[in-house]
Design a protein around this motif. Structure first.
Motif, PDB file in Angstrom:
ATOM      1  N   UNK A 148     -26.665  24.767  11.616  1.00  0.00           N
ATOM      2  CA  UNK A 148     -25.470  24.329  10.902  1.00  0.00           C
ATOM      3  C   UNK A 148     -24.391  24.087  11.952  1.00  0.00           C
ATOM      4  N   UNK A 149     -24.030  22.821  12.166  1.00  0.00           N
ATOM      5  CA  UNK A 149     -23.034  22.481  13.176  1.00  0.00           C
ATOM      6  C   UNK A 149     -21.628  22.812  12.695  1.00  0.00           C
ATOM      7  N   UNK A 150     -21.352  22.605  11.406  1.00  0.00           N
ATOM      8  CA  UNK A 150     -20.015  22.855  10.860  1.00  0.00           C
ATOM      9  C   UNK A 150     -20.145  23.142   9.378  1.00  0.00           C
ATOM     10  N   UNK A 151     -19.313  24.025   8.878  1.00  0.00           N
ATOM     11  CA  UNK A 151     -19.278  24.335   7.455  1.00  0.00           C
ATOM     12  C   UNK A 151     -17.823  24.393   7.009  1.00  0.00           C
ATOM     13  N   UNK A 201     -20.983  33.658  -0.144  1.00  0.00           N
ATOM     14  CA  UNK A 201     -22.317  34.275  -0.108  1.00  0.00           C
ATOM     15  C   UNK A 201     -23.410  33.220  -0.257  1.00  0.00           C
ATOM     16  N   UNK A 202     -23.198  32.274  -1.167  1.00  0.00           N
ATOM     17  CA  UNK A 202     -24.173  31.205  -1.375  1.00  0.00           C
ATOM     18  C   UNK A 202     -24.295  30.349  -0.118  1.00  0.00           C
ATOM     19  N   UNK A 203     -23.167  30.050   0.511  1.00  0.00           N
ATOM     20  CA  UNK A 203     -23.167  29.260   1.743  1.00  0.00           C
ATOM     21  C   UNK A 203     -23.911  30.001   2.855  1.00  0.00           C
ATOM     22  N   UNK A 204     -23.659  31.291   2.996  1.00  0.00           N
ATOM     23  CA  UNK A 204     -24.343  32.066   4.034  1.00  0.00           C
ATOM     24  C   UNK A 204     -25.840  32.191   3.734  1.00  0.00           C
ATOM     25  N   UNK A 205     -26.202  32.251   2.457  1.00  0.00           N
ATOM     26  CA  UNK A 205     -27.622  32.285   2.078  1.00  0.00           C
ATOM     27  C   UNK A 205     -28.313  30.982   2.503  1.00  0.00           C
ATOM     28  N   UNK A 206     -27.682  29.835   2.214  1.00  0.00           N
ATOM     29  CA  UNK A 206     -28.264  28.549   2.600  1.00  0.00           C
ATOM     30  C   UNK A 206     -28.299  28.397   4.117  1.00  0.00           C
ATOM     31  N   UNK A 207     -27.261  28.882   4.795  1.00  0.00           N
ATOM     32  CA  UNK A 207     -27.225  28.828   6.259  1.00  0.00           C
ATOM     33  C   UNK A 207     -28.367  29.648   6.852  1.00  0.00           C
ATOM     34  N   UNK A 208     -28.638  30.824   6.253  1.00  0.00           N
ATOM     35  CA  UNK A 208     -29.752  31.659   6.706  1.00  0.00           C
ATOM     36  C   UNK A 208     -31.093  30.961   6.558  1.00  0.00           C
ATOM     37  N   UNK A 209     -31.286  30.271   5.444  1.00  0.00           N
ATOM     38  CA  UNK A 209     -32.535  29.539   5.212  1.00  0.00           C
ATOM     39  C   UNK A 209     -32.689  28.423   6.244  1.00  0.00           C
ATOM     40  N   UNK A 210     -31.598  27.714   6.506  1.00  0.00           N
ATOM     41  CA  UNK A 210     -31.633  26.608   7.465  1.00  0.00           C
ATOM     42  C   UNK A 210     -32.009  27.114   8.851  1.00  0.00           C
ATOM     43  N   UNK A 211     -31.354  28.184   9.296  1.00  0.00           N
ATOM     44  CA  UNK A 211     -31.622  28.716  10.632  1.00  0.00           C
ATOM     45  C   UNK A 211     -33.005  29.350  10.732  1.00  0.00           C
ATOM     46  N   UNK A 212     -33.474  29.950   9.651  1.00  0.00           N
ATOM     47  CA  UNK A 212     -34.811  30.559   9.632  1.00  0.00           C
ATOM     48  C   UNK A 212     -35.905  29.506   9.781  1.00  0.00           C
ATOM     49  N   UNK A 213     -35.667  28.314   9.241  1.00  0.00           N
ATOM     50  CA  UNK A 213     -36.675  27.256   9.294  1.00  0.00           C
ATOM     51  C   UNK A 213     -36.511  26.351  10.515  1.00  0.00           C
TER      52      UNK A 213
END
Length: 159
Positions: free
Chosen positions: A37-40, A21-33
């Motif tokens: 994310x090329x790889x996780x 969940x934390x990873x998806x939250x950070x991924x959402x912030x990255x994509x929103x701005x």
């Protein structure tokens, strides 16, 4: 846009679902701005070299990012706010590594080694597990020991 490798550590008592969940939250912030994310990768629960905030282990998460510097600043700000994140590190790189990261290759190699059944030094005798404490054990090319010669020590008597 610049390329980054980003690793963050979450507390040992966090479940795998909380880490996802934390990873998806950070991924959402990255994509929103405006980043990507090329790889996780989830590296799993690993021991730390020393205690961090009373934790001896942590869940490691690795991400390859293609994002502007403002996104990295925001992600790091969010990680400082989060109580679950113990530590993080962002490194700017020239290009991303293709395929699995070194940690994932190591995990695969260890899994293969376990499947083969070969442990530390295989099935050889000797070492610390071989029972060296039986009076010397195998001497290799040197052959058996020669018998001890009784040495007589003469003590001169004083007159």
């Amino acid at each position: 846009m610049p390329l980054y490798e980003h690793v963050f550590l979450t507390r040992q008592d966090a479940s795998a679902q909380q880490v996802e969940d934390l990873t998806s939250q950070f991924t959402g912030i990255i994509e929103q701005m405006g980043g990507k994310v090329a790889k996780s990768e989830q590296w799993g629960l690993k021991s730390l070299a020393y205690r961090l905030r009373k934790n001896r282990k942590a869940h490691y998460t690795f991400m390859n990012l293609d994002a502007p510097p403002a996104v990295i600043n925001e992600i790091e700000r969010q990680e400082r706010i989060s109580e679950d994140v113990i530590r993080y590190l962002s490194v700017r790189v020239d290009e991303h590594e293709e395929g699995p990261s070194a940690m994932m290759r190591k995990a695969d190699r260890d899994r293969e080694r376990d499947d083969r059944g070969g442990g530390f030094r295989g099935d050889r005798d000797g070492g610390f597990r071989g029972g060296d404490r039986d009076g010397g054990g195998f001497r290799g090319d040197r052959g058996p020991r020669r018998p001890r010669e009784d040495v007589v020590v003469e003590v001169a008597e004083e007159e």
